[in-house]
Write a protein that holds these residues in place. Structure first.
Motif, short mmCIF file in Angstrom:
data_model
loop_
_atom_site.label_atom_id
_atom_site.label_comp_id
_atom_site.label_asym_id
_atom_site.label_seq_id
_atom_site.Cartn_x
_atom_site.Cartn_y
_atom_site.Cartn_z
N ARG A 174 6.32 -4.13 12.13
CA ARG A 174 5.30 -4.96 11.47
C ARG A 174 5.36 -4.84 9.95
O ARG A 174 5.17 -5.82 9.22
N PHE A 175 5.65 -3.66 9.44
CA PHE A 175 5.57 -3.44 8.00
C PHE A 175 6.94 -3.28 7.33
O PHE A 175 7.02 -2.80 6.19
N THR A 176 8.00 -3.70 8.00
CA THR A 176 9.32 -3.69 7.38
C THR A 176 9.29 -4.50 6.09
O THR A 176 8.89 -5.67 6.09
N GLY A 177 9.70 -3.90 5.00
CA GLY A 177 9.71 -4.58 3.71
C GLY A 177 8.35 -4.81 3.11
O GLY A 177 8.21 -5.58 2.15
N ASP A 178 7.32 -4.17 3.62
CA ASP A 178 5.95 -4.40 3.15
C ASP A 178 5.19 -3.08 3.06
O ASP A 178 4.20 -2.86 3.76
N VAL A 179 5.66 -2.22 2.19
CA VAL A 179 5.02 -0.90 2.03
C VAL A 179 3.58 -1.06 1.56
O VAL A 179 2.68 -0.33 2.01
N GLU A 180 3.35 -1.99 0.65
CA GLU A 180 1.99 -2.19 0.14
C GLU A 180 1.05 -2.67 1.25
O GLU A 180 -0.11 -2.26 1.32
N GLY A 181 1.58 -3.52 2.12
CA GLY A 181 0.77 -3.98 3.26
C GLY A 181 0.43 -2.83 4.19
O GLY A 181 -0.68 -2.75 4.71
N LEU A 182 1.39 -1.94 4.39
CA LEU A 182 1.15 -0.76 5.21
C LEU A 182 0.06 0.11 4.59
O LEU A 182 -0.85 0.57 5.29
N LYS A 183 0.13 0.31 3.29
CA LYS A 183 -0.86 1.16 2.62
C LYS A 183 -2.26 0.57 2.77
O LYS A 183 -3.23 1.30 3.02
N LYS A 184 -2.36 -0.75 2.62
CA LYS A 184 -3.67 -1.39 2.76
C LYS A 184 -4.20 -1.25 4.19
O LYS A 184 -5.39 -1.00 4.41
N ALA A 185 -3.30 -1.40 5.17
CA ALA A 185 -3.71 -1.25 6.57
C ALA A 185 -4.16 0.18 6.85
O ALA A 185 -5.14 0.40 7.57
N CYS A 186 -3.46 1.14 6.29
CA CYS A 186 -3.83 2.56 6.47
C CYS A 186 -5.21 2.83 5.90
O CYS A 186 -6.05 3.48 6.54
N GLU A 187 -5.45 2.33 4.70
CA GLU A 187 -6.74 2.58 4.06
C GLU A 187 -7.88 1.88 4.80
O GLU A 187 -8.99 2.40 4.89
N LYS A 188 -7.60 0.70 5.35
CA LYS A 188 -8.60 0.00 6.14
C LYS A 188 -8.98 0.80 7.38
O LYS A 188 -10.12 0.75 7.85
N MET A 189 -8.01 1.56 7.92
CA MET A 189 -8.24 2.37 9.10
C MET A 189 -8.78 3.76 8.76
O MET A 189 -8.88 4.63 9.62
N GLY A 190 -9.12 3.97 7.48
CA GLY A 190 -9.67 5.26 7.06
C GLY A 190 -8.64 6.28 6.68
O GLY A 190 -8.96 7.47 6.50
N GLY A 191 -7.38 5.86 6.54
CA GLY A 191 -6.32 6.78 6.17
C GLY A 191 -6.44 7.22 4.72
O GLY A 191 -6.88 6.46 3.86
N VAL A 192 -6.04 8.45 4.47
CA VAL A 192 -6.07 9.03 3.12
C VAL A 192 -4.66 9.41 2.72
O VAL A 192 -3.95 10.06 3.51
#
Length: 263
Positions: A174-192
């Motif tokens: 899902r996040f191949t070539g989209d590190v920023e998208g991954l970071k946003k998804a992580c933060e939305k899920m409460g990731g630190v």
């Protein structure tokens, strides 16, 4: 009538989401319990669909798979000491027989009879099962503070492929070539963001439950080197004392589904 496991074995296990469920196992449970039609699977061949449909039409329901599972958990939940449970699992004791618990960055109220979300609605039955299974874990030890791969969990061998294919690869693709998208998804899920040594492009720590940490490491694709994107979801060494192996996989699949928008 085929069980959810029987049906799951026949499915493509791609977690494509076209059926409306985040993963194939969840779809199989719904079909087995009469809450979904096998025809919703876009990739299953017609012969298998017809076979399962015929069995479903002639089956006499004794309650859904989820209802049966929740009923079987009833005696364990009734016997819980909520004061001890709150201390052991990081929940808030809101009343003698009521807990407030965070699960995948959402708050739930837990009583001996049921679980409800902030809006007063009961979640999908398998969510209630995951939460009750977690709270019924006997004598959980302190977290070890040591990260391990899923394959390092005792008795995980039979589920290694499911974890890789239904959890880690789902996130990586899902996040191949989209590190920023991954970071946003992580933060939305409460990731630190986590400070971890290594060559990864992103690292985030989560609390699926207050005392159920997970560490996500993401390595983006390097096309010039023919290196595909990879995701590693690490867990605490004592994770199997907080959930059984089947529940660990189901929780991982639910997390991957939410991360990639396939709820």
């Amino acid at each position: 009538m085929k069980t959810a496991v029987d049906i799951y074995k026949l499915l493509p296990k791609t977690n494509c989401g076209t059926c409306g469920m985040p993963n194939c196992f969840g779809f199989a449970v719904k079909v087995a319990s009469g809450q979904a039609s096998i025809t919703a699977c876009a990739t299953l061949n017609d012969a298998v669909k017809e076979e399962i449909s015929k069995e479903a039409s002639g089956a006499v329901s004794r309650g859904t798979v989820f209802e049966q599972t929740l009923a079987s958990l009833g005696p364990k939940v009734a016997a819980l000491d909520f004061t001890r449970v709150a201390a052991d699992f990081g929940a808030d004791l809101d009343a003698p027989n009521r807990l407030e618990l965070t699960f995948l960055n959402e708050r739930y109220t837990v009583t001996r009879e049921r679980i409800i979300d902030r809006d007063g609605r009961e979640p999908a039955p398998f969510i209630s099962i995951l939460i009750f299974n977690h709270l019924c874990s006997p004598d959980p030890p302190p977290l070890s503070g040591e990260w391990i791969t899923f394959s390092s969990i005792p008795s995980s061998h039979a589920k290694d492929k499911a974890w890789a294919g239904h959890v880690e690869e789902v996130i990586a693709k899902r996040f191949t070539g989209d590190v920023e998208g991954l970071k946003k998804a992580c933060e939305k899920m409460g990731g630190v963001p986590a400070e971890v040594k290594g060559s990864h492009d992103a690292s985030y720590e989560f609390r699926f439950f207050p005392k159920y940490p997970a560490l996500l490491l993401f390595y983006d694709a390097v096309p010039d080197e023919d290196f595909p994107a990879q995701c590693k979801l690490l867990l605490d060494r004592n994770v199997d004392r907080y959930l059984d192996i089947e529940s660990i996989v189901l929780l991982g699949e639910e997390f991957a589904g939410r991360m990639t928008g396939k709820e």
